[in-house]
Write an enzyme that holds these catalytic residues in place. Structure first.
Site, short mmCIF file in Angstrom:
data_model
loop_
_atom_site.label_atom_id
_atom_site.label_comp_id
_atom_site.label_asym_id
_atom_site.label_seq_id
_atom_site.Cartn_x
_atom_site.Cartn_y
_atom_site.Cartn_z
N ASN A 8 0.87 -1.18 0.00
CA ASN A 8 0.00 0.00 0.00
C ASN A 8 0.91 1.23 0.00
OD1 ASN A 8 -1.80 2.04 0.56
ND2 ASN A 8 -2.37 1.28 2.59
N LYS A 10 0.15 4.24 -0.35
CA LYS A 10 -0.50 5.41 0.26
C LYS A 10 -0.29 6.66 -0.61
CE LYS A 10 -0.25 3.18 4.70
NZ LYS A 10 -0.19 3.29 6.16
N HIS A 95 -9.65 1.16 4.78
CA HIS A 95 -8.39 1.33 5.50
C HIS A 95 -8.61 2.29 6.67
CE1 HIS A 95 -4.30 2.50 6.45
NE2 HIS A 95 -3.91 1.39 5.85
N GLU A 97 -6.98 4.67 7.75
CA GLU A 97 -6.71 6.08 7.44
C GLU A 97 -7.91 6.71 6.74
OE1 GLU A 97 -2.92 5.39 5.58
OE2 GLU A 97 -2.10 4.90 7.55
N GLU A 165 -5.45 -4.80 10.66
CA GLU A 165 -4.40 -3.80 10.85
C GLU A 165 -4.68 -3.03 12.13
OE1 GLU A 165 -2.38 -2.64 6.92
OE2 GLU A 165 -4.20 -1.47 7.06
N GLY A 171 2.54 2.29 10.70
CA GLY A 171 3.52 3.35 10.54
C GLY A 171 4.25 3.73 11.81
N SER A 210 3.34 -2.09 10.31
CA SER A 210 4.79 -2.15 10.50
C SER A 210 5.40 -3.51 10.16
CB SER A 210 5.15 -1.74 11.93
OG SER A 210 4.79 -0.38 12.16
P1 PGA Z 1 2.80 0.32 7.62
O1 PGA Z 1 1.33 0.51 6.96
O2 PGA Z 1 3.35 -0.97 7.05
O3 PGA Z 1 3.56 1.53 7.16
O4 PGA Z 1 2.62 0.23 9.08
C1 PGA Z 1 0.46 -0.58 6.77
C2 PGA Z 1 -0.85 -0.11 6.21
O5 PGA Z 1 -1.38 0.92 6.67
O6 PGA Z 1 -1.41 -0.74 5.29
#
Ligand code: PGA
Length: 247
Positions: A8, A10, A95, A97, A165, A171, A210
């Site tokens: 992803n 983003k 997601h 976010e 997640e 992140g 992560s």
């Molecule tokens: P990350 O993001 O690997 O940077 O923690 C995962 C995600 O939000 O899909």
């Protein structure tokens, strides 16, 4: 079950970065592909570019979101059939976010997953608890509410992916412990039996938050972990590849 390793990207990078990353992945794929399915989800403006760059490789391309309607007066949104039209085969929906930045509800996420399926895409439905919810020991209740509210019922198991997640692990460099992951994935599997019915064991449940080359093997070897949704580490071709190789 064959794992799915999904990147992803983003809202990162410009066109030249997207092209370079896609070319890097294509080059790695020419040297032999790991025994898993591979997917990248670039930002919308670069989907076509990445789809063209990866054409002929076994790396699939997906959107990071779609609208819950198939067309119409929805300024700034993207319809699932448009994603299919430019070569996408997957789309991430719900997601955390998007749930946080755009106030997306479970019902909206479910509508997105339904139009994605109708358009011939595989939806990756994301669920996950916040740190506050985890501290209040609400994790399993939140997951149950999100899975029941966001996953369309009665769908074909092979065409559905769920991603767990934990919001506090995205992140941040922190990951859920293998024991936490096993517990939540087992609960998602149990919920899917009621929602999907026959074949629910074929739904892939990804872990995200992560995931890095140095923790991927341990996370991916846990029960009911059928792949990973990778954010930060998917922006580097070599590290994404290293994660795929540990699947
Ligand atoms: P990350 O993001 O690997 O940077 O923690 C995962 C995600 O939000 O899909």
């Amino acid at each position: 079950m064959r794992a799915l390793i999904a990147g992803n990207w983003k809202m990162n990078g410009l066109g030249e970065d997207a092209k370079a990353l896609a070319e890097g992945l294509k080059g790695l794929a020419e040297g032999g592909q790991p025994a898993c399915d591979l997917l990248v989800c670039p930002p919308f403006p670069y989907l076509g570019l990445v789809a063209q760059t990866l054409a002929g490789s076994r790396i699939a391309v997906g959107g990071q979101d779609c609208h819950g309607a198939t067309s119409g007066a929805h300024t700034g949104d993207t319809a699932a059939p448009m994603l299919r039209d430019i070569g996408c085969t997957y789309v991430i929906v719900g997601h955390s976010e998007r749930r946080a930045d755009h106030g997306e509800t479970d019902a909206q996420v479910r509508a997105k997953a339904e139009v994605a399926l109708a358009a011939g895409l595989v939806p990756i439905v994301c669920v996950g608890e916040t740190e506050k919810e985890r501290n209040a020991e609400q994790t399993l209740a939140v997951i149950a509410r999100q899975v029941k509210g966001s996953v369309p019922a009665g769908m074909e198991a092979g065409r559905l992916v769920v991603a767990y997640e934990p919001v506090w692990a995205i992140g941040t460099g922190r990951t859920a412990t293998p024991a936490d992951v096993v517990q939540v994935h087992a609960e998602i599997r149990r919920l899917l039996v009621g929602l999907v019915g026959e074949g629910s064991e074929k739904v892939r449940i990804l872990y995200g938050g992560s995931v890095k080359p140095d923790n991927a093997r341990e996370l991916l070897s846990q029960a009911n972990v059928d792949g990973a949704l990778v954010g930060g580490a998917s922006l580097d071709a070599e590290s994404f590849w290293a994660i795929a190789e540990s699947a």
